[in-house]
Design an enzyme around this catalytic site. Structure first.
Site, PDB file in Angstrom:
ATOM      1  N   MET A 172       0.841  -1.198   0.000  1.00  0.00           N
ATOM      2  CA  MET A 172       0.000   0.000   0.000  1.00  0.00           C
ATOM      3  C   MET A 172       0.879   1.252   0.000  1.00  0.00           C
ATOM      4  O   MET A 172       2.063   1.191   0.254  1.00  0.00           O
ATOM      5  CB  MET A 172      -0.928   0.021   1.225  1.00  0.00           C
ATOM      6  CG  MET A 172      -1.844  -1.171   1.278  1.00  0.00           C
ATOM      7  SD  MET A 172      -3.074  -1.151  -0.034  1.00  0.00           S
ATOM      8  CE  MET A 172      -4.276  -0.030   0.660  1.00  0.00           C
ATOM      9  N   CYS A 173       0.268   2.345  -0.237  1.00  0.00           N
ATOM     10  CA  CYS A 173       1.023   3.570  -0.427  1.00  0.00           C
ATOM     11  C   CYS A 173       0.268   4.715   0.238  1.00  0.00           C
ATOM     12  O   CYS A 173      -0.836   4.531   0.730  1.00  0.00           O
ATOM     13  CB  CYS A 173       1.168   3.874  -1.916  1.00  0.00           C
ATOM     14  SG  CYS A 173       1.718   2.448  -2.864  1.00  0.00           S
TER      15      CYS A 173
END
Lengths: 257, 257
Positions: free
Chosen positions: A1-2
């Site tokens: 995820m970012c």
């Protein structure tokens, strides 16, 4: 995820304060150590700083934190790799030209079966699900409107529809801009806040820094910040709902539907 | 007029030394004060630093000078505006994606009747003759080869032919790269030098700085630098002839015709 970071403002504004918070999530307070990038629009032009290194260690990120680059629209991202190896070509944000405007895109999430997304005029350079989804969106837009964009409402409704479709393939939180509008789509989490007079003091969550915006602004400034998670502890951020889209122009939310 | 700077190398190499010279021409030893930019390829990815300010005063240019960004191909430019106002969207180099590769372009010169150049898939965002010519080249390539590029020789012969055509409209010195090849076209002036073992010491023309490359390199390194005018005083640069094109890959000149 970012983690995503966006800005829309009615006057050229720097994003040093917010980026200071985001940068720490790039390998320090957060695990997003696999590159980072940030695009600054000035009029129709855009300049993007990106690096496959962790942002909290990057010399370039230090410059972006310390040197106030004034901009009306910003699209930023710190990455934790899932699809696609750690490499510059896989680092967000991505930019392509369509209809004589630069479109800049950053994605948080993960998509299944992204290799089956139809490819059109725009082709991915790297190997991420994110860039494939970006090329899919732009190719669809270009296929329907080869020479010039439709009216604003029609355009962003179509982008929302394409985002709804991508959301069915996984997690698809999105920032997309042409330098005038900032389009935000929430699949699981995305927050925003609009700051305007009277301005107060804000305290970052990720590092012990506060700012008194009344010292930095004029009474007419309107600045919206969009982020995966709220970046400050003492302000009230709006949480977007899954499937919701927001459109900002010059700091103000404009009606999409 | 403007100044061009390009690099092709067989190992990731920084361009701090050459950029130090070029930067001074951006408003100090040269009149090219209307913006500057430099693109660094790492594999298929590219990151571009650009600024509408004069390079010799720019904080971002200072970073590029001091911080060794390792790259195999570089395309750089300092600008003295002729066509198109001073603005970020008019600042070189320009980048577009074609066939799943990023193409980066910088131009020195001035073209007449550039508004009559046929527009195709690629459209200019700014108002320069340079960007119009870039979009013309890529649109022609895309029209002939919509899905994938032809063989290397065929491709660069076609780019040379398009450059010959543009040269008829004025001055057209060009750097163009897809991250693997660096294509250079000389309309009036362009110089290059290939450095390889045994490495010596080089002295910049524009500022009192020298470098001993033998301390900075390994014996197998091959690095070609291309510039409008020679950047050093004690080395022998190759002057290109008007109408001549050169193609470099991994630092070496490869046959074009």
């Amino acid at each position: 995820m970012c983690e995503l970071l966006g800005m829309s403002a009615n006057v050229p504004t720097d994003i040093c304060f917010s980026f200071k918070g985001l940068k720490e999530r790039g390998g320090n307070t957060g695990p997003h150590k696999d590159g980072w990038g940030i695009a600054f629009y000035q009029g129709k032009g855009v300049t993007t700083f990106k690096d496959a290194q962790a942002s909290h260690q990057s010399e370039v990120a230090k410059l972006v934190t310390d040197y106030p680059i004034k901009s009306n629209v910003v699209v930023g991202h710190v990455r934790q790799a899932n699809r696609g190896r750690v490499a510059l070509e896989n680092t967000h944000p991505f930019t392509r030209e369509l209809w004589g405007r630069y479109w800049t895109y950053a994605h948080n999430g993960q998509l299944k079966d992204y290799k089956s997304l139809p490819q059109g005029r725009f082709k991915a350079v790297g190997t991420t699900d994110s860039e494939s989804a970006f090329c899919f969106i732009l190719s669809e837009l270009a296929a329907r409107y080869p020479d010039k964009p439709p009216a604003r409402k029609q355009l962003f409704r179509l982008i929302k529809k394409l985002s709804d479709r991508l959301k069915q393939q996984g997690v698809f939180n999105l920032l997309l801009s042409d330098g005038e509008y900032l389009f935000c789509y929430c699949s699981t989490k995305l927050h925003w806040i609009t700051r305007r007079a009277p301005f107060g003091t804000a305290q970052l969550s990720d590092v012990d820094v506060d700012i008194d915006f009344s010292q930095e602004t004029t009474p007419n400034d309107v600045v919206t910040i969009v982020a995966t998670l709220p970046l400050t502890t003492n302000e009230r951020w709006q949480a977007m709902a899954p499937g919701e889209a927001c459109l900002f122009k010059a700091g103000e939310k404009v009606e999409l539907l």
